[in-house]
Design a protein around this motif. Structure first.
Motif, PDB file in Angstrom:
ATOM      1  N   GLU A 107       0.841  -1.190   0.000  1.00 19.92           N
ATOM      2  CA  GLU A 107       0.000   0.000   0.000  1.00 19.92           C
ATOM      3  C   GLU A 107       0.879   1.244   0.000  1.00 19.92           C
ATOM      4  O   GLU A 107       1.935   1.262   0.639  1.00 19.92           O
ATOM      5  N   ILE A 108       0.416   2.267  -0.715  1.00 16.80           N
ATOM      6  CA  ILE A 108       1.138   3.536  -0.791  1.00 16.80           C
ATOM      7  C   ILE A 108       0.271   4.605  -0.132  1.00 16.80           C
ATOM      8  O   ILE A 108      -0.894   4.776  -0.499  1.00 16.80           O
ATOM      9  N   TYR A 109       0.848   5.308   0.845  1.00 14.65           N
ATOM     10  CA  TYR A 109       0.128   6.352   1.574  1.00 14.65           C
ATOM     11  C   TYR A 109       0.824   7.691   1.398  1.00 14.65           C
ATOM     12  O   TYR A 109       2.055   7.752   1.288  1.00 14.65           O
ATOM     13  N   ASP A 110       0.035   8.756   1.395  1.00 16.68           N
ATOM     14  CA  ASP A 110       0.561  10.123   1.371  1.00 16.68           C
ATOM     15  C   ASP A 110       0.720  10.577   2.818  1.00 16.68           C
ATOM     16  O   ASP A 110      -0.247  10.535   3.585  1.00 16.68           O
ATOM     17  N   THR A 111       1.920  11.000   3.213  1.00 22.40           N
ATOM     18  CA  THR A 111       2.163  11.399   4.599  1.00 22.40           C
ATOM     19  C   THR A 111       1.722  12.835   4.877  1.00 22.40           C
ATOM     20  O   THR A 111       1.941  13.344   5.973  1.00 22.40           O
ATOM     21  N   ASN A 112       1.087  13.482   3.902  1.00 18.71           N
ATOM     22  CA  ASN A 112       0.542  14.816   4.122  1.00 18.71           C
ATOM     23  C   ASN A 112      -0.936  14.749   4.493  1.00 18.71           C
ATOM     24  O   ASN A 112      -1.385  15.428   5.402  1.00 18.71           O
ATOM     25  N   CYS A 113      -1.702  13.905   3.788  1.00 16.00           N
ATOM     26  CA  CYS A 113      -3.140  13.807   4.065  1.00 16.00           C
ATOM     27  C   CYS A 113      -3.510  12.461   4.686  1.00 16.00           C
ATOM     28  O   CYS A 113      -4.673  12.237   5.002  1.00 16.00           O
ATOM     29  N   TYR A 114      -2.544  11.544   4.841  1.00 11.16           N
ATOM     30  CA  TYR A 114      -2.723  10.275   5.532  1.00 11.16           C
ATOM     31  C   TYR A 114      -3.709   9.333   4.834  1.00 11.16           C
ATOM     32  O   TYR A 114      -4.325   8.495   5.473  1.00 11.16           O
ATOM     33  N   LEU A 115      -3.828   9.462   3.522  1.00 11.51           N
ATOM     34  CA  LEU A 115      -4.730   8.609   2.751  1.00 11.51           C
ATOM     35  C   LEU A 115      -3.937   7.645   1.881  1.00 11.51           C
ATOM     36  O   LEU A 115      -2.822   7.944   1.453  1.00 11.51           O
ATOM     37  N   ARG A 116      -4.559   6.487   1.601  1.00 12.47           N
ATOM     38  CA  ARG A 116      -3.945   5.545   0.659  1.00 12.47           C
ATOM     39  C   ARG A 116      -4.133   6.095  -0.741  1.00 12.47           C
ATOM     40  O   ARG A 116      -5.250   6.393  -1.156  1.00 12.47           O
ATOM     41  N   VAL A 117      -3.037   6.239  -1.472  1.00 12.12           N
ATOM     42  CA  VAL A 117      -3.092   6.822  -2.810  1.00 12.12           C
ATOM     43  C   VAL A 117      -2.769   5.815  -3.903  1.00 12.12           C
ATOM     44  O   VAL A 117      -2.813   6.153  -5.083  1.00 12.12           O
ATOM     45  N   GLY A 118      -2.452   4.579  -3.511  1.00 17.41           N
ATOM     46  CA  GLY A 118      -2.174   3.567  -4.524  1.00 17.41           C
ATOM     47  C   GLY A 118      -1.761   2.248  -3.899  1.00 17.41           C
ATOM     48  O   GLY A 118      -1.586   2.147  -2.680  1.00 17.41           O
ATOM     49  N   THR A 119      -1.638   1.232  -4.751  1.00 16.79           N
ATOM     50  CA  THR A 119      -1.184  -0.089  -4.328  1.00 16.79           C
ATOM     51  C   THR A 119      -0.262  -0.662  -5.395  1.00 16.79           C
ATOM     52  O   THR A 119      -0.331  -0.282  -6.561  1.00 16.79           O
ATOM     53  N   ILE A 120       0.572  -1.582  -4.967  1.00 17.18           N
ATOM     54  CA  ILE A 120       1.471  -2.303  -5.870  1.00 17.18           C
ATOM     55  C   ILE A 120       1.191  -3.789  -5.671  1.00 17.18           C
ATOM     56  O   ILE A 120       1.443  -4.331  -4.585  1.00 17.18           O
TER      57      ILE A 120
END
Length: 165
Positions: A107-120
């Motif tokens: 899982e890929i998360y944005d550390t600014n808004c704390y949301l999951r923004v993608g997956t690998i």
């Protein structure tokens, strides 16, 4: 334990070694204080740390909660983008964190808004640690994680984007 690049040696705490944080009282932890910590990560400059427990908690160097990531409980694997320098990390593709999932994906998360923004997607779920590295010669990210059947290595372009503000 955190790392504060601005702290430097401090004579009042003789056990501090060039920026390692002093002991802190964390009794004001907002979530379940009996949660088992399974993974810990610190970003490039020590401005953020992540604690993987019942969720993943993002903390500043003063151990104050900034936000939480909705990660699964079962895995410990967690790492920041190798060039992540905090919530306002620039370019935007460097303010990411990578977390192992209970499913066969990262899982890929944005550390600014704390949301999951993608997956690998990967072949097997990661059950152990995960680490991210940046190849400056090719501009690629390399993610390495331990699975039940061995090691997974994902080589990716460093072109992830985020829609968070």
């Amino acid at each position: 334990m955190m790392y504060d690049v601005d702290r430097g040696p401090n004579p009042t705490y003789p056990f501090i070694d060039m920026g390692v944080s002093p002991p802190q009282d964390v009794t004001d932890f907002i979530a379940n204080t009996s949660a088992t910590m399974q993974g810990v990560a610190i970003n490039f400059d020590g401005g953020l740390s992540a604690i993987r427990a019942d969720s993943t908690y993002i903390l500043n160097p003063a151990l104050r909660l900034l936000g939480s990531l909705g990660t699964t409980v079962s895995n410990a694997g967690l790492d920041f983008h190798p060039q992540n320098t905090g919530i306002n990390s620039f370019p935007l593709n460097t303010r990411l964190a990578f977390a192992a999932s209970s499913e066969p994906l990262i899982e890929i998360y944005d550390t600014n808004c704390y949301l999951r923004v993608g997956t690998i997607p990967i072949r097997d779920p990661i059950i152990g640690p995960i680490t991210a590295a940046y190849r400056s010669s090719t501009g690629q990210l390399v993610l390495v994680g331990a699975t039940a059947r061995g090691v997974v290595i994902a080589t990716l372009p460093n072109t992830f984007t985020t829609t968070c503000p």
